[in-house]
Design a protein around this motif. Structure first.
Motif, PDB file in Angstrom:
ATOM      1  N   ILE A 109     -14.475  65.547   1.602  1.00  0.00           N
ATOM      2  CA  ILE A 109     -13.721  65.769   0.367  1.00  0.00           C
ATOM      3  C   ILE A 109     -12.285  65.434   0.574  1.00  0.00           C
ATOM      4  O   ILE A 109     -11.575  65.914   1.524  1.00  0.00           O
ATOM      5  CB  ILE A 109     -14.128  67.090  -0.371  1.00  0.00           C
ATOM      6  N   GLY A 110     -11.598  64.581  -0.280  1.00  0.00           N
ATOM      7  CA  GLY A 110     -10.387  64.352  -0.416  1.00  0.00           C
ATOM      8  C   GLY A 110      -9.915  62.810   0.114  1.00  0.00           C
ATOM      9  O   GLY A 110     -10.692  62.107   0.152  1.00  0.00           O
ATOM     10  N   TRP A 111      -8.615  62.772   0.324  1.00  0.00           N
ATOM     11  CA  TRP A 111      -8.074  61.326   0.643  1.00  0.00           C
ATOM     12  C   TRP A 111      -8.342  61.177   2.263  1.00  0.00           C
ATOM     13  O   TRP A 111      -7.351  61.716   3.163  1.00  0.00           O
ATOM     14  CB  TRP A 111      -6.841  61.422   0.380  1.00  0.00           C
ATOM     15  N   GLN A 112      -9.298  60.506   2.575  1.00  0.00           N
ATOM     16  CA  GLN A 112      -9.947  60.155   3.986  1.00  0.00           C
ATOM     17  C   GLN A 112      -9.379  58.928   4.600  1.00  0.00           C
ATOM     18  O   GLN A 112      -9.470  57.979   3.677  1.00  0.00           O
ATOM     19  CB  GLN A 112     -11.075  60.460   4.159  1.00  0.00           C
ATOM     20  N   PRO A 113      -8.773  58.785   5.775  1.00  0.00           N
ATOM     21  CA  PRO A 113      -8.691  57.575   6.305  1.00  0.00           C
ATOM     22  C   PRO A 113      -9.619  56.788   6.739  1.00  0.00           C
ATOM     23  O   PRO A 113     -10.751  57.247   7.287  1.00  0.00           O
ATOM     24  CB  PRO A 113      -7.794  57.831   7.408  1.00  0.00           C
ATOM     25  N   LEU A 114      -9.952  55.298   6.098  1.00  0.00           N
ATOM     26  CA  LEU A 114     -10.949  54.519   6.487  1.00  0.00           C
ATOM     27  C   LEU A 114     -10.376  53.421   7.411  1.00  0.00           C
ATOM     28  O   LEU A 114      -9.106  53.220   7.262  1.00  0.00           O
ATOM     29  CB  LEU A 114     -11.330  53.986   5.295  1.00  0.00           C
ATOM     30  N   GLU A 132      -6.285  50.057   8.413  1.00  0.00           N
ATOM     31  CA  GLU A 132      -6.498  51.704   7.908  1.00  0.00           C
ATOM     32  C   GLU A 132      -6.001  51.940   6.787  1.00  0.00           C
ATOM     33  O   GLU A 132      -4.771  51.450   6.211  1.00  0.00           O
ATOM     34  CB  GLU A 132      -6.170  52.450   9.173  1.00  0.00           C
ATOM     35  N   PHE A 133      -6.796  52.509   5.968  1.00  0.00           N
ATOM     36  CA  PHE A 133      -6.037  52.988   4.542  1.00  0.00           C
ATOM     37  C   PHE A 133      -6.983  54.164   3.806  1.00  0.00           C
ATOM     38  O   PHE A 133      -8.103  54.370   4.241  1.00  0.00           O
ATOM     39  CB  PHE A 133      -6.081  51.593   3.645  1.00  0.00           C
ATOM     40  N   PRO A 134      -6.674  54.873   3.163  1.00  0.00           N
ATOM     41  CA  PRO A 134      -7.075  56.147   2.416  1.00  0.00           C
ATOM     42  C   PRO A 134      -7.975  55.731   1.197  1.00  0.00           C
ATOM     43  O   PRO A 134      -7.573  54.986   0.592  1.00  0.00           O
ATOM     44  CB  PRO A 134      -5.950  56.939   2.176  1.00  0.00           C
ATOM     45  N   VAL A 135      -9.201  56.378   1.083  1.00  0.00           N
ATOM     46  CA  VAL A 135      -9.872  56.298  -0.134  1.00  0.00           C
ATOM     47  C   VAL A 135     -10.550  57.702  -0.431  1.00  0.00           C
ATOM     48  O   VAL A 135     -10.726  58.544   0.449  1.00  0.00           O
ATOM     49  CB  VAL A 135     -11.285  55.360   0.309  1.00  0.00           C
ATOM     50  N   TYR A 136     -10.285  57.959  -1.621  1.00  0.00           N
ATOM     51  CA  TYR A 136     -10.903  59.296  -2.382  1.00  0.00           C
ATOM     52  C   TYR A 136     -12.559  59.565  -1.718  1.00  0.00           C
ATOM     53  O   TYR A 136     -13.218  58.628  -2.054  1.00  0.00           O
ATOM     54  CB  TYR A 136     -10.574  59.524  -3.618  1.00  0.00           C
ATOM     55  N   GLN A 137     -12.804  60.537  -1.254  1.00  0.00           N
ATOM     56  CA  GLN A 137     -14.086  61.042  -0.951  1.00  0.00           C
ATOM     57  C   GLN A 137     -14.553  62.251  -1.701  1.00  0.00           C
ATOM     58  O   GLN A 137     -13.892  63.077  -1.796  1.00  0.00           O
ATOM     59  CB  GLN A 137     -14.061  61.284   0.566  1.00  0.00           C
ATOM     60  N   TRP A 138     -15.865  62.319  -2.061  1.00  0.00           N
ATOM     61  CA  TRP A 138     -16.680  63.504  -2.331  1.00  0.00           C
ATOM     62  C   TRP A 138     -18.034  63.432  -2.462  1.00  0.00           C
ATOM     63  O   TRP A 138     -18.669  62.825  -3.093  1.00  0.00           O
ATOM     64  CB  TRP A 138     -16.432  63.887  -3.937  1.00  0.00           C
ATOM     65  N   HIS A 139     -18.469  63.752  -1.161  1.00  0.00           N
ATOM     66  CA  HIS A 139     -19.745  63.581  -0.908  1.00  0.00           C
ATOM     67  C   HIS A 139     -20.606  64.461   0.285  1.00  0.00           C
ATOM     68  O   HIS A 139     -19.703  64.969   1.106  1.00  0.00           O
ATOM     69  CB  HIS A 139     -20.463  62.050  -0.456  1.00  0.00           C
ATOM     70  N   GLY A 140     -21.622  64.787   0.186  1.00  0.00           N
ATOM     71  CA  GLY A 140     -22.449  65.328   1.387  1.00  0.00           C
ATOM     72  C   GLY A 140     -23.710  64.714   2.106  1.00  0.00           C
ATOM     73  O   GLY A 140     -24.090  64.944   2.736  1.00  0.00           O
ATOM     74  N   LYS A 214      -0.853  58.072  -4.718  1.00  0.00           N
ATOM     75  CA  LYS A 214      -2.022  57.702  -4.103  1.00  0.00           C
ATOM     76  C   LYS A 214      -3.030  57.046  -4.873  1.00  0.00           C
ATOM     77  O   LYS A 214      -3.749  56.061  -4.422  1.00  0.00           O
ATOM     78  CB  LYS A 214      -2.387  59.280  -3.738  1.00  0.00           C
ATOM     79  N   VAL A 215      -3.043  57.386  -6.085  1.00  0.00           N
ATOM     80  CA  VAL A 215      -3.872  56.792  -7.102  1.00  0.00           C
ATOM     81  C   VAL A 215      -3.640  55.427  -7.241  1.00  0.00           C
ATOM     82  O   VAL A 215      -4.320  54.334  -7.106  1.00  0.00           O
ATOM     83  CB  VAL A 215      -4.065  57.496  -8.388  1.00  0.00           C
ATOM     84  N   ALA A 216      -2.159  54.761  -7.441  1.00  0.00           N
ATOM     85  CA  ALA A 216      -1.658  53.754  -7.334  1.00  0.00           C
ATOM     86  C   ALA A 216      -2.290  52.678  -6.147  1.00  0.00           C
ATOM     87  O   ALA A 216      -2.753  51.467  -6.090  1.00  0.00           O
ATOM     88  CB  ALA A 216      -0.401  53.450  -7.795  1.00  0.00           C
ATOM     89  N   ALA A 217      -2.043  53.349  -5.100  1.00  0.00           N
ATOM     90  CA  ALA A 217      -2.433  52.675  -3.838  1.00  0.00           C
ATOM     91  C   ALA A 217      -3.872  52.455  -3.836  1.00  0.00           C
ATOM     92  O   ALA A 217      -4.649  51.377  -3.325  1.00  0.00           O
ATOM     93  CB  ALA A 217      -2.383  53.417  -2.572  1.00  0.00           C
ATOM     94  N   LEU A 218      -4.974  53.439  -4.440  1.00  0.00           N
ATOM     95  CA  LEU A 218      -6.375  53.374  -4.373  1.00  0.00           C
ATOM     96  C   LEU A 218      -6.492  52.318  -5.494  1.00  0.00           C
ATOM     97  O   LEU A 218      -7.527  51.415  -5.187  1.00  0.00           O
ATOM     98  CB  LEU A 218      -6.877  54.646  -4.611  1.00  0.00           C
ATOM     99  N   ASN A 219      -5.844  52.228  -6.378  1.00  0.00           N
ATOM    100  CA  ASN A 219      -6.324  51.106  -7.534  1.00  0.00           C
ATOM    101  C   ASN A 219      -6.042  49.666  -6.865  1.00  0.00           C
ATOM    102  O   ASN A 219      -6.983  48.837  -7.053  1.00  0.00           O
ATOM    103  CB  ASN A 219      -5.108  51.113  -8.612  1.00  0.00           C
ATOM    104  N   GLN A 220      -5.232  49.522  -5.966  1.00  0.00           N
ATOM    105  CA  GLN A 220      -5.033  48.142  -5.131  1.00  0.00           C
ATOM    106  C   GLN A 220      -6.266  48.019  -4.464  1.00  0.00           C
ATOM    107  O   GLN A 220      -6.612  46.809  -4.214  1.00  0.00           O
ATOM    108  CB  GLN A 220      -3.822  48.218  -4.261  1.00  0.00           C
ATOM    109  N   VAL A 221      -6.593  48.869  -3.553  1.00  0.00           N
ATOM    110  CA  VAL A 221      -7.939  48.547  -2.700  1.00  0.00           C
ATOM    111  C   VAL A 221      -9.169  48.424  -3.782  1.00  0.00           C
ATOM    112  O   VAL A 221      -9.907  47.613  -3.394  1.00  0.00           O
ATOM    113  CB  VAL A 221      -8.155  50.205  -2.189  1.00  0.00           C
TER     114      VAL A 221
END
Length: 235
Positions: A109-114, A132-140, A214-221
């Motif tokens: 969970i959270g902003w994890q580096p991919l 490498e770049f971050p993406v928001y995660q929430w999974h099990g 963080k969300v602005a960068a994620l939007n670009q991804v």
């Protein structure tokens, strides 16, 4: 009916930024709640592009609508149209392609580096991304790689973060579709699921720190993924 189909599975996992991208391009799209049986009677030969969003359930749950959705995804795969799956959507794509889905020993969970896999060099799905770049995660849960798939992305907690299958299928474990509103909603309504003793989870305050940036960068991804998805469908 429209040429773009978005499958959702719960009200708090909507299309998010994908809907903003489509609206900005004045592209019509249809959203169906697969968990409510809205795929029943839908013309599976109609869409030219399909996106599958997330949800709290497991792709392994014995729910009739999950089996129906996986059957629909197999039909779309046979039609060779562009498909993009987000979290549960990525797991459903993996299962439709014959791979296993299984629980991890922790929740990510959270902003994890991919990071890009060594197999990913030159893949057009990643052409807009750094190594490498971050993406928001929430999974099990996580997916195994289907036969013939190309691993694209990994994180420190989940080696299979994304795969491409053929040239038109992209399965993602993370949530590039997140908006500021969605992040805040999840961290409010589902705060009881957080466990900061797990090093695979970021503290809530860290997830919210400098959230607009963080969300602005994620939007670009996300927009790079969606551009390629739409190009495959309509070029």
């Amino acid at each position: 009916m429209t040429d773009i189909l978005i499958l959702t599975h719960v009200d708090y996992c909507p299309a998010g930024h994908l809907a903003h991208v489509l609206d900005a391009q004045e592209l019509d799209f249809c959203v169906l709640r697969a968990d409510l049986g809205e795929l029943q009677g839908y013309d599976l030969d109609r869409p030219k592009a399909v996106a599958i969003m997330g949800g709290p359930m497991s792709a392994n749950d014995p729910l009739p609508w999950i089996g129906a959705e996986i059957a629909a995804l197999r039909h779309f795969i046979q039609r060779d149209i562009p498909l993009i799956g987000h979290c549960l959507g990525g797991q459903l794509l993996a299962k439709a392609l014959g791979a296993s889905i299984h629980r991890m020993p922790y929740n990510e969970i959270g902003w994890q580096p991919l990071s890009q896999s060594s197999q990913a060099a030159g893949n057009p799905w990643l052409a807009h991304l750094p190594e490498e770049f971050p993406v928001y995660q929430w999974h099990g849960d996580t997916f195994d790689l289907p036969e013939g798939a190309q691993r694209l992305l990994s994180s420190p907690w989940c080696p299979n973060q994304a795969f491409a299958w053929g040239d038109k299928v992209l399965a993602l474990q993370g949530h590039p579709e997140m908006t500021e509103e969605l992040v805040r909603l999840w961290l409010t309504d589902w705060a009881h699921l957080l466990d900061e003793t797990q090093s695979s989870q970021q503290p809530r305050r860290q997830m919210l720190d400098d959230l607009p940036t963080k969300v602005a960068a994620l939007n670009q991804v996300a927009e790079g993924f969606y551009r390629h998805w739409l190009k495959l469908a309509f070029a």
